[in-house]
Design a protein around this motif. Structure first.
Motif, PDB file in Angstrom:
ATOM      1  N   GLN A 994      49.536  19.557  36.384  1.00  0.00           N
ATOM      2  CA  GLN A 994      50.465  19.684  34.819  1.00  0.00           C
ATOM      3  C   GLN A 994      49.699  19.608  33.975  1.00  0.00           C
ATOM      4  N   GLY A 995      48.624  18.962  33.678  1.00  0.00           N
ATOM      5  CA  GLY A 995      47.729  18.776  32.337  1.00  0.00           C
ATOM      6  C   GLY A 995      46.656  19.475  32.370  1.00  0.00           C
ATOM      7  N   ALA A 996      46.686  20.873  33.086  1.00  0.00           N
ATOM      8  CA  ALA A 996      45.732  21.784  32.860  1.00  0.00           C
ATOM      9  C   ALA A 996      45.837  22.588  31.794  1.00  0.00           C
ATOM     10  N   HIS A 997      45.009  23.265  31.037  1.00  0.00           N
ATOM     11  CA  HIS A 997      45.178  24.228  29.949  1.00  0.00           C
ATOM     12  C   HIS A 997      45.816  25.512  30.317  1.00  0.00           C
ATOM     13  N   LEU A 998      45.128  25.715  31.820  1.00  0.00           N
ATOM     14  CA  LEU A 998      45.857  27.109  32.493  1.00  0.00           C
ATOM     15  C   LEU A 998      45.645  26.873  33.881  1.00  0.00           C
ATOM     16  N   VAL A 999      46.854  27.455  34.397  1.00  0.00           N
ATOM     17  CA  VAL A 999      46.695  27.341  35.938  1.00  0.00           C
ATOM     18  C   VAL A 999      46.704  28.905  36.579  1.00  0.00           C
ATOM     19  N   LEU A1000      45.766  29.015  37.619  1.00  0.00           N
ATOM     20  CA  LEU A1000      45.891  30.369  38.161  1.00  0.00           C
ATOM     21  C   LEU A1000      46.202  30.456  39.548  1.00  0.00           C
ATOM     22  N   LEU A1001      47.252  31.342  39.847  1.00  0.00           N
ATOM     23  CA  LEU A1001      47.719  31.074  41.245  1.00  0.00           C
ATOM     24  C   LEU A1001      47.682  32.369  41.761  1.00  0.00           C
ATOM     25  N   ASN A1002      47.342  32.380  43.091  1.00  0.00           N
ATOM     26  CA  ASN A1002      47.460  34.002  44.043  1.00  0.00           C
ATOM     27  C   ASN A1002      48.934  34.284  43.944  1.00  0.00           C
ATOM     28  N   MET A1003      49.318  35.458  43.537  1.00  0.00           N
ATOM     29  CA  MET A1003      50.504  35.973  43.565  1.00  0.00           C
ATOM     30  C   MET A1003      51.006  36.622  44.813  1.00  0.00           C
ATOM     31  N   ASN A1028      53.136  24.701  32.459  1.00  0.00           N
ATOM     32  CA  ASN A1028      53.000  25.333  31.005  1.00  0.00           C
ATOM     33  C   ASN A1028      52.489  26.776  31.082  1.00  0.00           C
ATOM     34  N   ARG A1029      51.147  26.859  30.967  1.00  0.00           N
ATOM     35  CA  ARG A1029      50.397  28.197  31.065  1.00  0.00           C
ATOM     36  C   ARG A1029      50.008  28.645  32.231  1.00  0.00           C
ATOM     37  N   VAL A1030      50.722  29.780  32.990  1.00  0.00           N
ATOM     38  CA  VAL A1030      50.388  30.204  34.320  1.00  0.00           C
ATOM     39  C   VAL A1030      49.930  31.676  34.153  1.00  0.00           C
ATOM     40  N   LEU A1031      48.854  31.831  35.128  1.00  0.00           N
ATOM     41  CA  LEU A1031      48.355  33.147  35.318  1.00  0.00           C
ATOM     42  C   LEU A1031      48.383  33.503  36.705  1.00  0.00           C
ATOM     43  N   LEU A1032      49.488  34.447  37.044  1.00  0.00           N
ATOM     44  CA  LEU A1032      49.653  34.900  38.315  1.00  0.00           C
ATOM     45  C   LEU A1032      48.757  36.169  38.576  1.00  0.00           C
ATOM     46  N   VAL A1033      47.809  35.790  39.755  1.00  0.00           N
ATOM     47  CA  VAL A1033      46.496  36.855  39.958  1.00  0.00           C
ATOM     48  C   VAL A1033      46.951  37.696  41.238  1.00  0.00           C
ATOM     49  N   ARG A1034      46.860  38.906  41.661  1.00  0.00           N
ATOM     50  CA  ARG A1034      46.881  39.557  42.605  1.00  0.00           C
ATOM     51  C   ARG A1034      45.612  40.752  42.739  1.00  0.00           C
ATOM     52  N   GLY A1035      44.966  40.529  43.577  1.00  0.00           N
ATOM     53  CA  GLY A1035      43.600  41.225  43.686  1.00  0.00           C
ATOM     54  C   GLY A1035      43.907  42.609  43.887  1.00  0.00           C
ATOM     55  N   GLY A1036      42.884  43.368  43.750  1.00  0.00           N
ATOM     56  CA  GLY A1036      43.194  44.976  43.952  1.00  0.00           C
ATOM     57  C   GLY A1036      42.535  45.469  45.238  1.00  0.00           C
ATOM     58  N   GLY A1037      42.252  44.429  46.185  1.00  0.00           N
ATOM     59  CA  GLY A1037      42.056  44.846  47.367  1.00  0.00           C
ATOM     60  C   GLY A1037      40.550  45.380  47.669  1.00  0.00           C
TER      61      GLY A1037
END
Length: 1045
Positions: A994-1003, A1028-1037
């Motif tokens: 929760q306190g992280a500046h940015l969270v990256l998650l698999n989408m 707060n700040r989330v970046l959902l990431v989905r790879g291109g294979g």
């Protein structure tokens, strides 16, 4: 019947076309075609009097009704006949000296009728070039260069310099005949061929060269005045021989400054006087050269008498004695001569004398033996030496034991250290001046014909004169006299003057006026050149020099020119100033050759010179020769000149030259880009070279401004200016109705990109609906190998509140399309809270690595950390262990993997048991008490058999890296379970990050059946809740990160 009618109409049309084409060809034959070009008044595009014409005569452009087919476009595309009519009336007149003077004389009249230019090749180009090329060096230094370097090496020096200017003239002719060249000559040609940066750099180099040339001519004038015409006028007198050099330099400074002031006043008061005197100065040059050739012919029958006195093998200065003997017999009494008293302490025969004087006899030889004397063989080789080296003839002599007193004796000695490269630098200014014709292009009847013929003929003529002079001087004049720079051995006569007929004074007076004239012309030309550069507005700090008197005379520019010229005069030595201006002229010629070579190699469509005898190889050779001569004559001056040109270039580039002159460098960039793109397309990039090439999908509001500018900030932080960024947006409608909106939207996005310092390209598409528009962008943005491989977009924050379900449906379709296109996808949630330019305090970027889809999750934090905003953030990686995984071993393996990837990160393994206790009970609980408020319409059972098959499938060796995608479940599997997973995973993520500046998650991927789309949005919403700040990431294979070097 209708068929007959249509055939009849067709015949009528055909005959009308034939008639109109005949009349058109008639017009074409009658109207002389003239090219148009801009006067460099700061207009971004070349202004043209007939495209987009807004004159009052718009109505008269077309009267005929037989052109109804084209009536719609008549405003922007005029009829050919009216275009030719305007061309025929066009005249190209420069705002040159002549018009200013006419304005001076005729202030009462409102407007004077402008005469069309009438100068031909001979008067307009050939003579001005001849006058500018022949000058001070020929008269003052040519004999000395031949004596010092020898005939062979002098021949090489002259040949190199003349070849350089001839090759440059060929290139210049090609540029000058490629369209109309207005006033500004060489500067205009280079700036319009190579662009404003090169144009400014070369223009200023040419300006400095011309200014220093003025200084050189003034120094030449003063040297002739004080050495040969009135030596008694010197203010500083040398008490001893050793001080002579300093006294001469100080005299040059004082008289030079006075002369410069006088000349500047003449130029300021009225250039018309300079122009009227130009013919007089030219006559002086021509007469002087004729006098030399006449003198050479006369030496065959009757060589002139200029005795030279030698003591042993040393040459003596014969100012202070008349007779070349130690003693003479008068009335049977042996008495000493004046020469004796110069070397002895008294006139007595028993006085103590200089040792060398006592040991050697004096002999008298002829200074000018004549063309047939055979002296040419002695002068074939060079005689270089240090300053102070005595000028000696190759005859036997008895050396003295002590040579310390020699410098006080009246010997002729070298005033400077001589070597081959120095002579190249000193000689080169005598071949400059080839631009004189192109600088007057506005006054010529047919500039495109006159400039090449006149310039090349002038260079050929002067090259023949110089090469013949080298041979003639070496064949007629004694070597010791040739090496005597100031003619001290021939009673202080100008050495070249001793050869001339009928009198040495012809050359002295002729060269004096020639130097005066050349100095005045430099002081006239240089300020105008500076004014042209200043008015182009490419060098902001020079703007003030664009102004002048009411009639356009460049007063401020003249002042600056005089100041720079004065700095050259304070150097005071002709031999020191010559290499400086050689540098600037060589720099200018180098760029002329470069411009021609570039245009030819690039085959620019507009490159169509009328002068056909050029080739890129010649231009390239000329360029190489210029560069070689620069470093040969003085490597340190060459570096300084390049540094000056480089600084000006970078300054103009930095200040953002807003000019678009259709230059060759732009063509070069285009060719280089095309070549690189074709090379790029040959193969997909290796994993090592993979970097996110982003397509940023922006939404615009009703005012066409960017909704989420922070998306652009994030792009900048992720890319740090590297790689490709395409910023795209879609407008709904048709292109025909919304073309102006599309342009406005593009400007709005470009200004947002500038504000966020995002470097990239902007692409706005108009489409019947947003979904298709984004689809087109994903498919077709980019070019060849420069295509995006990742898509960045903002999370549709208010999708639940929106009445229109199309917004989130578009979002899901975009996800599906990026997957189909094998492109990575980044979705930023709460993008408006992402950092702008402010640096973040220490914190973490947390990566939740649940499935491996190419390693993009690990690469992104590393790329972000390269930017100052995220530099202090540490990376933490969380991964999820399956029920039957050894989490301790997993942690070790992951740490080793990161070590090999050369990434610094903390590692934490979250056990799957924490998330889902047992798949079976979880699904039953969901069925029984409808937990987690899942929509009621999706109740599906989850059986033990399915669980077992799923588990065995997970353990198959070809399953993707150890961790199986929890989310990519078939639509027939329970949505309830998905929701349960989302809730539990969200709990753990919120707990840890929760306190992280940015969270990256698999989408997770969208469901295969479109029926489950809304649930999918719900799952994602739940997954990101409370963060707060989330970046959902989905790879291109494809793998994007590798452990290999």
């Amino acid at each position: 019947d209708s068929l007959t009618n249509s055939i009849l109409v067709a015949h009528l049309l055909q005959s009308a076309v034939i008639m109109s084409s005949l009349s058109l060809s008639h017009v074409l034959l009658l109207s002389p075609s003239v090219c148009l070009s801009n006067t460099g008044d700061g207009n971004p595009r070349e202004s043209s009097p007939f495209i987009n014409n807004t004159d009052d005569d718009k109505g008269t452009l077309y009267d005929g009704k037989n052109m109804a087919l084209f009536e719609e476009e008549m405003d922007s595309n005029p009829m050919v006949s009216s275009l030719l009519n305007k061309l025929a009336n066009y005249t190209n007149l420069t705002q040159g000296v002549r018009e200013h003077e006419e304005a001076d004389e005729d202030e009462g009249a409102k407007k004077k009728t402008v005469k069309s230019p009438q100068m031909g090749t001979f008067i307009g180009v050939y003579l001005p070039c001849l006058q500018n090329i022949l000058g001070v060096i020929l008269f003052l230094r040519m004999t000395w260069i031949v004596g010092t370097a020898g005939i062979l090496e002098s021949f090489i020096i002259v040949s190199m310099c003349c070849s350089c200017t001839m090759l440059t003239a060929i290139s210049m002719s090609a540029i000058a005949t490629n369209g109309v060249v207005p006033a500004g000559g060489s500067y205009y040609m280079i700036s319009r061929s190579l662009g404003p940066e090169f144009g400014g750099a070369v223009g200023l180099c040419f300006y400095l060269g011309t200014t220093f040339a003025g200084a050189m001519y003034i120094l030449g004038t003063i040297e002739i005045l004080l050495t040969y015409i009135v030596p008694s006028a010197a203010i500083f007198k040398a008490e001893e021989k050793a001080q002579e050099a300093d006294a001469l330099l100080n005299n040059m400074r004082v008289y030079g400054t006075c002369c410069l002031t006088l000349m500047a006043l003449v130029v300021f008061v009225g250039v018309k006087y300079v122009n009227k005197l130009a013919l007089v100065f030219l006559a002086c040059v021509v007469l002087s050269i004729l006098a030399i050739y006449a003198g050479v012919i006369k030496t065959i029958f009757e060589p002139p008498v200029f005795p030279v006195c030698l003591l042993g093998n040393r040459t003596l200065q014969n100012h202070d004695f008349d007779k070349c003997m130690k003693t003479e017999i008068i009335d049977n009494v042996t008495v000493t001569t004046k020469l004796w008293s110069l070397f002895c302490e008294g006139p007595e025969l028993n006085a103590s004398c200089n040792e060398y004087f006592s040991l050697n006899n004096v002999t008298e030889i002829q200074g000018i033996p004549g063309l047939t004397s055979g002296v040419i063989s002695e002068n074939m080789w060079g005689s270089y030496g240090p300053a102070g080296m005595l000028v000696e003839k190759a005859v036997p002599s008895v050396p003295a034991s002590v040579a310390s007193q020699d410098k006080y004796m009246p010997y002729v000695a070298n005033d400077i250290t001589t070597f081959f490269t120095l002579l190249v630098g000193i000689y080169f200014p005598s071949v400059t001046g080839i631009m004189a014709g192109s600088n007057r292009s506005g006054d010529l009847r047919d500039a495109q014909r006159s400039i090449p013929i006149g310039t090349i003929l002038a260079i050929a003529t002067t090259s023949i004169i110089y090469l013949s002079c080298v041979v003639v001087f070496g064949a007629c004049i004694e070597g010791v006299v040739l090496r005597d720079k100031f003619g001290d051995s021939v009673k202080g006569n100008l050495v070249i003057g001793t050869l001339s007929w009928p009198s040495p004074w012809v050359i002295v007076i002729g060269s004096f006026f020639s130097c005066c004239g050349a100095g005045l012309q430099s002081l006239t030309g240089a300020p105008r050149l500076l004014q042209a550069i200043a008015r182009d507005g490419i060098v902001p700090f020079l703007q003030v020099f664009g102004h002048g008197k009411a009639n356009g005379e460049p007063t401020w520019a003249l002042l600056l020119t005089a100041v720079i010229c004065e700095s050259g005069i304070l150097i005071a030595s002709l031999d020191a100033v010559a290499p400086i201006l050689s540098m600037f002229f060589l720099m200018c010629y180098l760029f002329v050759n470069l411009a021609c070579a570039l245009q030819t190699l690039l085959r620019t469509p507009n490159w169509r010179p009328r002068f056909k005898y050029y080739h890129w190889a010649l231009s390239f050779l000329g360029m190489s020769l210029c560069l070689a001569l620069m470093f040969i004559s003085s490597w340190y001056y060459a570096l300084v000149a390049m540094l000056i040109a480089g600084c000006i270039y970078k300054y103009i580039e930095y200040r953002g030259a807003e000019k678009e002159w259709g230059d060759g460098i732009r063509g070069l960039s285009l060719n280089a880009a095309r070549y690189a793109l074709i090379r790029l397309e040959e193969a997909p990039p290796h994993t090592k070279n993979w970097r996110p090439q982003l397509l940023v999908l922006l939404s615009l509001d009703s005012e066409l401004s960017v909704k989420h500018p922070r998306l652009l900030s994030f792009t900048t932080q992720l890319k740090a200016g590297k790689g490709l960024t395409i910023v795209g947006s879609v407008l709904e409608g048709t292109y025909l109705t919304r073309e102006s909106d599309a342009k406005r939207a593009e400007q709005s996005i470009k200004s947002a990109m500038a504000a966020e310092k995002t470097k990239g390209f902007c692409h706005v598409v108009v489409s019947s609906n947003l979904r298709d528009g984004f689809s087109h962008l994903i498919q077709s943005a980019g070019l060849g190998g420069m295509k995006h491989n990742s898509v960045l977009m903002a999370w549709p924050a208010n999708w639940k509140q929106s009445n229109d379900p199309q917004s989130w449906r578009n979002f899901i379709e975009t996800i599906r399309e990026t997957t189909a296109a094998h492109q990575a996808l980044l979705v930023a949630k709460n993008v408006d809270s992402f950092p702008h330019q402010e640096r973040l305090a220490e914190g973490t970027i947390d990566v939740w690595w649940i499935v491996h889809d190419g390693g993009l999750l690990m690469l992104l934090p590393f790329l972000l950390q390269q930017h100052k905003v995220w530099r202090k953030c540490k990376m933490r990686i969380f991964t999820v262990a399956q029920l039957d995984d050894n989490s301790i071993q997993m942690k070790k393996d992951l740490q080793m993997f990161l070590y090999h990837l050369r990434l610094n990160a903390e590692v934490e393994v979250v056990e799957m048991a924490q998330l889902i206790h047992d798949r079976n009970t979880a699904s039953h609980a969901a069925l029984n008490d409808n937990s987690d408020a899942t929509p009621e319409r999706v109740h599906m059972t989850w059986t033990k058999e399915k669980f077992c098959t799923e588990r065995t499938r997970n353990r198959e060796p070809n399953a993707s890296v150890a961790v199986r995608d929890l989310f990519n479940m078939k639509p027939n599997q329970s949505n309830v379970r998905c929701m349960h997973t989302a809730v539990k995973l969200n709990e753990v993520v919120v707990n840890k990050s929760q306190g992280a500046h940015l969270v990256l998650l698999n989408m997770p991927g969208p469901p295969k059946s479109r029926g489950g789309d809304e649930n999918y949005m719900e799952f994602l919403e739940v997954l990101m809740e409370g963060l707060n700040r989330v970046l959902l990431v989905r790879g291109g294979g494809r793998e994007v990160i590798t452990i290999y070097s």
